[in-house]
Design a protein around this motif. Sequence first.
Motif, PDB file in Angstrom:
ATOM      1  N   GLY A 111     -10.602  11.065  11.963  1.00 34.47           N
ATOM      2  CA  GLY A 111      -9.919  10.442  10.877  1.00 34.47           C
ATOM      3  C   GLY A 111     -10.804   9.233  10.441  1.00 34.47           C
ATOM      4  N   LEU A 112     -11.357   8.674  11.293  1.00 38.05           N
ATOM      5  CA  LEU A 112     -12.556   7.400  11.106  1.00 38.05           C
ATOM      6  C   LEU A 112     -13.659   7.831  10.159  1.00 38.05           C
ATOM      7  CD1 LEU A 112     -12.257   5.340  14.292  1.00 38.05           C
ATOM      8  CD2 LEU A 112     -11.304   4.790  12.243  1.00 38.05           C
ATOM      9  N   MET A 113     -13.981   9.082  10.498  1.00 39.20           N
ATOM     10  CA  MET A 113     -15.169   9.695   9.477  1.00 39.20           C
ATOM     11  C   MET A 113     -14.710   9.845   8.124  1.00 39.20           C
ATOM     12  SD  MET A 113     -17.917  10.230  11.571  1.00 39.20           S
ATOM     13  CE  MET A 113     -18.928  11.301  10.444  1.00 39.20           C
ATOM     14  N   SER A 114     -13.458   9.704   7.700  1.00 41.31           N
ATOM     15  CA  SER A 114     -13.234   9.825   6.387  1.00 41.31           C
ATOM     16  C   SER A 114     -12.968   8.214   5.633  1.00 41.31           C
ATOM     17  CB  SER A 114     -12.120  10.433   6.121  1.00 41.31           C
ATOM     18  OG  SER A 114     -10.874   9.631   6.767  1.00 41.31           O
ATOM     19  N   ASP A 115     -13.539   7.326   6.563  1.00 36.30           N
ATOM     20  CA  ASP A 115     -13.600   6.020   6.074  1.00 36.30           C
ATOM     21  C   ASP A 115     -12.187   5.573   5.402  1.00 36.30           C
ATOM     22  OD1 ASP A 115     -14.693   3.404   5.725  1.00 36.30           O
ATOM     23  OD2 ASP A 115     -15.730   4.029   3.913  1.00 36.30           O
ATOM     24  N   PRO A 116     -11.066   5.769   6.528  1.00 42.16           N
ATOM     25  CA  PRO A 116      -9.790   5.586   5.732  1.00 42.16           C
ATOM     26  C   PRO A 116      -9.346   4.249   5.420  1.00 42.16           C
ATOM     27  CG  PRO A 116      -9.748   5.959   8.151  1.00 42.16           C
ATOM     28  CD  PRO A 116     -11.095   5.857   7.870  1.00 42.16           C
ATOM     29  N   GLU A 117      -8.358   4.043   4.318  1.00 41.14           N
ATOM     30  CA  GLU A 117      -7.831   2.788   3.861  1.00 41.14           C
ATOM     31  C   GLU A 117      -6.459   2.490   4.918  1.00 41.14           C
ATOM     32  OE1 GLU A 117      -7.444   2.135  -0.004  1.00 41.14           O
ATOM     33  OE2 GLU A 117      -6.229   0.043   0.356  1.00 41.14           O
ATOM     34  N   PHE A 118      -5.858   3.728   4.933  1.00 34.31           N
ATOM     35  CA  PHE A 118      -4.685   3.895   5.659  1.00 34.31           C
ATOM     36  C   PHE A 118      -4.532   4.951   6.853  1.00 34.31           C
ATOM     37  CE2 PHE A 118       0.126   4.923   5.152  1.00 34.31           C
ATOM     38  CZ  PHE A 118       0.643   3.688   5.855  1.00 34.31           C
ATOM     39  N   LEU A 119      -4.510   4.504   7.599  1.00 36.67           N
ATOM     40  CA  LEU A 119      -4.576   5.698   8.788  1.00 36.67           C
ATOM     41  C   LEU A 119      -3.274   5.870   9.706  1.00 36.67           C
ATOM     42  CD1 LEU A 119      -6.801   7.405  10.668  1.00 36.67           C
ATOM     43  CD2 LEU A 119      -6.977   5.291  11.949  1.00 36.67           C
ATOM     44  N   ILE A 120      -2.752   6.968   9.689  1.00 39.16           N
ATOM     45  CA  ILE A 120      -1.463   7.213  10.351  1.00 39.16           C
ATOM     46  C   ILE A 120      -1.453   8.145  11.379  1.00 39.16           C
ATOM     47  CG2 ILE A 120       0.828   8.485   9.865  1.00 39.16           C
ATOM     48  CD1 ILE A 120       0.324   8.143   6.870  1.00 39.16           C
ATOM     49  N   LEU A 121      -1.195   7.471  12.568  1.00 41.44           N
ATOM     50  CA  LEU A 121      -1.262   8.294  14.046  1.00 41.44           C
ATOM     51  C   LEU A 121      -0.116   8.624  14.347  1.00 41.44           C
ATOM     52  CD1 LEU A 121      -3.779   5.318  15.324  1.00 41.44           C
ATOM     53  CD2 LEU A 121      -4.449   7.396  14.301  1.00 41.44           C
ATOM     54  N   ASP A 122       0.203   9.757  14.753  1.00 45.43           N
ATOM     55  CA  ASP A 122       1.300  10.214  15.348  1.00 45.43           C
ATOM     56  C   ASP A 122       1.216  10.383  16.969  1.00 45.43           C
ATOM     57  OD1 ASP A 122       4.055  11.470  15.715  1.00 45.43           O
ATOM     58  OD2 ASP A 122       3.597  13.147  14.653  1.00 45.43           O
ATOM     59  N   GLU A 123       1.690   9.642  17.676  1.00 47.22           N
ATOM     60  CA  GLU A 123       1.614   9.515  18.953  1.00 47.22           C
ATOM     61  C   GLU A 123       0.386   9.700  19.598  1.00 47.22           C
ATOM     62  OE1 GLU A 123       4.709   9.885  21.158  1.00 47.22           O
ATOM     63  OE2 GLU A 123       6.386  10.515  19.630  1.00 47.22           O
ATOM     64  N   PRO A 124      -0.633   8.651  19.328  1.00 46.69           N
ATOM     65  CA  PRO A 124      -1.715   8.994  19.909  1.00 46.69           C
ATOM     66  C   PRO A 124      -1.832   8.606  21.523  1.00 46.69           C
ATOM     67  CG  PRO A 124      -1.669   6.688  18.885  1.00 46.69           C
ATOM     68  CD  PRO A 124      -0.369   7.660  18.623  1.00 46.69           C
ATOM     69  N   LEU A 127      11.034   1.380   3.945  1.00 47.07           N
ATOM     70  CA  LEU A 127      10.020   0.912   4.694  1.00 47.07           C
ATOM     71  C   LEU A 127       8.815   0.385   3.622  1.00 47.07           C
ATOM     72  CD1 LEU A 127       8.533   2.877   7.715  1.00 47.07           C
ATOM     73  CD2 LEU A 127       7.224   2.482   5.767  1.00 47.07           C
ATOM     74  N   ASP A 128       7.998  -0.579   4.075  1.00 47.16           N
ATOM     75  CA  ASP A 128       7.032  -0.935   3.309  1.00 47.16           C
ATOM     76  C   ASP A 128       5.719  -1.267   4.162  1.00 47.16           C
ATOM     77  OD1 ASP A 128       7.040  -4.121   1.898  1.00 47.16           O
ATOM     78  OD2 ASP A 128       7.779  -3.446   3.753  1.00 47.16           O
ATOM     79  N   VAL A 129       4.349  -1.151   3.693  1.00 42.15           N
ATOM     80  CA  VAL A 129       3.125  -1.335   4.264  1.00 42.15           C
ATOM     81  C   VAL A 129       2.220  -2.114   3.634  1.00 42.15           C
ATOM     82  CG1 VAL A 129       1.466  -0.451   5.870  1.00 42.15           C
ATOM     83  CG2 VAL A 129       3.557   0.913   5.735  1.00 42.15           C
ATOM     84  N   GLN A 130       1.947  -3.331   3.904  1.00 39.70           N
ATOM     85  CA  GLN A 130       1.105  -4.051   3.096  1.00 39.70           C
ATOM     86  C   GLN A 130      -0.580  -3.787   3.712  1.00 39.70           C
ATOM     87  OE1 GLN A 130       2.471  -5.956   0.843  1.00 39.70           O
ATOM     88  NE2 GLN A 130       4.335  -5.277   1.419  1.00 39.70           N
ATOM     89  N   PRO A 131      -1.303  -3.965   2.737  1.00 39.37           N
ATOM     90  CA  PRO A 131      -2.590  -3.713   3.286  1.00 39.37           C
ATOM     91  C   PRO A 131      -3.140  -4.703   4.469  1.00 39.37           C
ATOM     92  CG  PRO A 131      -2.685  -4.046   1.016  1.00 39.37           C
ATOM     93  CD  PRO A 131      -1.468  -4.190   1.179  1.00 39.37           C
ATOM     94  N   LEU A 139       0.597  -1.175   0.039  1.00 41.99           N
ATOM     95  CA  LEU A 139       0.156  -0.014   0.044  1.00 41.99           C
ATOM     96  C   LEU A 139       0.973   1.074  -0.041  1.00 41.99           C
ATOM     97  CD1 LEU A 139      -3.003   0.776   0.162  1.00 41.99           C
ATOM     98  CD2 LEU A 139      -2.757   0.691   2.908  1.00 41.99           C
ATOM     99  N   LEU A 140       1.773   1.052   0.887  1.00 45.82           N
ATOM    100  CA  LEU A 140       2.903   2.311   1.063  1.00 45.82           C
ATOM    101  C   LEU A 140       4.191   1.658   0.828  1.00 45.82           C
ATOM    102  CD1 LEU A 140       3.276   5.300   1.893  1.00 45.82           C
ATOM    103  CD2 LEU A 140       4.136   4.214   3.978  1.00 45.82           C
ATOM    104  N   SER A 141       5.055   2.314  -0.267  1.00 38.64           N
ATOM    105  CA  SER A 141       6.443   1.924  -0.211  1.00 38.64           C
ATOM    106  C   SER A 141       7.574   2.801  -0.208  1.00 38.64           C
ATOM    107  CB  SER A 141       6.591   0.978  -1.674  1.00 38.64           C
ATOM    108  OG  SER A 141       7.845   0.718  -1.767  1.00 38.64           O
ATOM    109  N   VAL A 142       8.409   3.116   0.607  1.00 39.66           N
ATOM    110  CA  VAL A 142       9.351   4.235   0.921  1.00 39.66           C
ATOM    111  C   VAL A 142      10.924   3.522   0.616  1.00 39.66           C
ATOM    112  CG1 VAL A 142      10.367   5.470   2.747  1.00 39.66           C
ATOM    113  CG2 VAL A 142       7.856   5.136   2.936  1.00 39.66           C
ATOM    114  N   SER A 143      11.474   4.441  -0.111  1.00 37.37           N
ATOM    115  CA  SER A 143      12.936   3.694  -0.401  1.00 37.37           C
ATOM    116  C   SER A 143      13.820   4.977  -0.403  1.00 37.37           C
ATOM    117  CB  SER A 143      12.735   2.865  -1.755  1.00 37.37           C
ATOM    118  OG  SER A 143      13.418   3.412  -2.856  1.00 37.37           O
TER     119      SER A 143
END
Length: 235
Positions: free
Chosen positions: A150-163, A27-31, A6-10
Amino acid sequence: DSSESLLSVSDLRVSYGKVTALDGVDLDVQPGETIGVIGPNGAGKSTLVDTISGFLEYEGSITYRGQEVSESSTHDLVKNGLFYCTERRNLFGQMSVERNLRLGSYLNDGGEAERLEEVFDLFPRLKERRDQDAESLSGGEQQMLSLGRGLMSDPEFLILDEPSIGLAPVVLDDISEALTAITELDVTVMLCEQNITFALEHADRLYLLENGTVRRTGTTESLQSDEFVESYIGG
Ligand code: ATP
């Protein structure tokens, strides 16, 4: 296989003037995964998520659903299911809890009422306070509101910074419970945390950042017995 990521960082590099904040991150992130990004103050966690979310210039590559982030607008990223809950929360203090929540779904076509009910099921405290101004909420409740929006946007990929930052133990339990419910849905989560216990509890895989580089990565299980990670947890 990065083609399914879903996300690929190189080889990601990001600097603030002369300060190098990220120095070759892969870094990579699979669904469906929950990824924990851990590391001490100044390791580069916030820079990483700010960059992934399209807020900073970078060298190297970041693709979200196969598209380079630098070539996508924030609007496109959000439309494509990426949602970033920052540490700074970005709530509208003089609007009600409910308005703040509804703003989270402004790019979606329908489904708002159902999602609002889901968020209220997840956070009954927000339901009780739906007509109250956001600025009158406690810190923990604001964190819930930020996550709920965040959940109201019906996200596929949720990024949380220090919840978990600055939360009292009881509130942390509420957030933790909600996060468990979220990860059980089809949502892919990237969780940046200084609170290792919290990250270990929720993440399937971890990246340990230090000085802008990945020092360790692997499944949460495999890293729990890693000496370097242990010393970091201990310290
Ligand atoms: P924290 O948990 O303390 O926020 P972090 O792991 O999120 O830490 P970053 O905030 O990404 O780390 O910071 C990484 C490095 O970049 C640090 O050395 C920091 O001082 C530096 N840095 C971050 N923001 C800026 C900025 N706006 N200008 C200059 N340097 C910055």
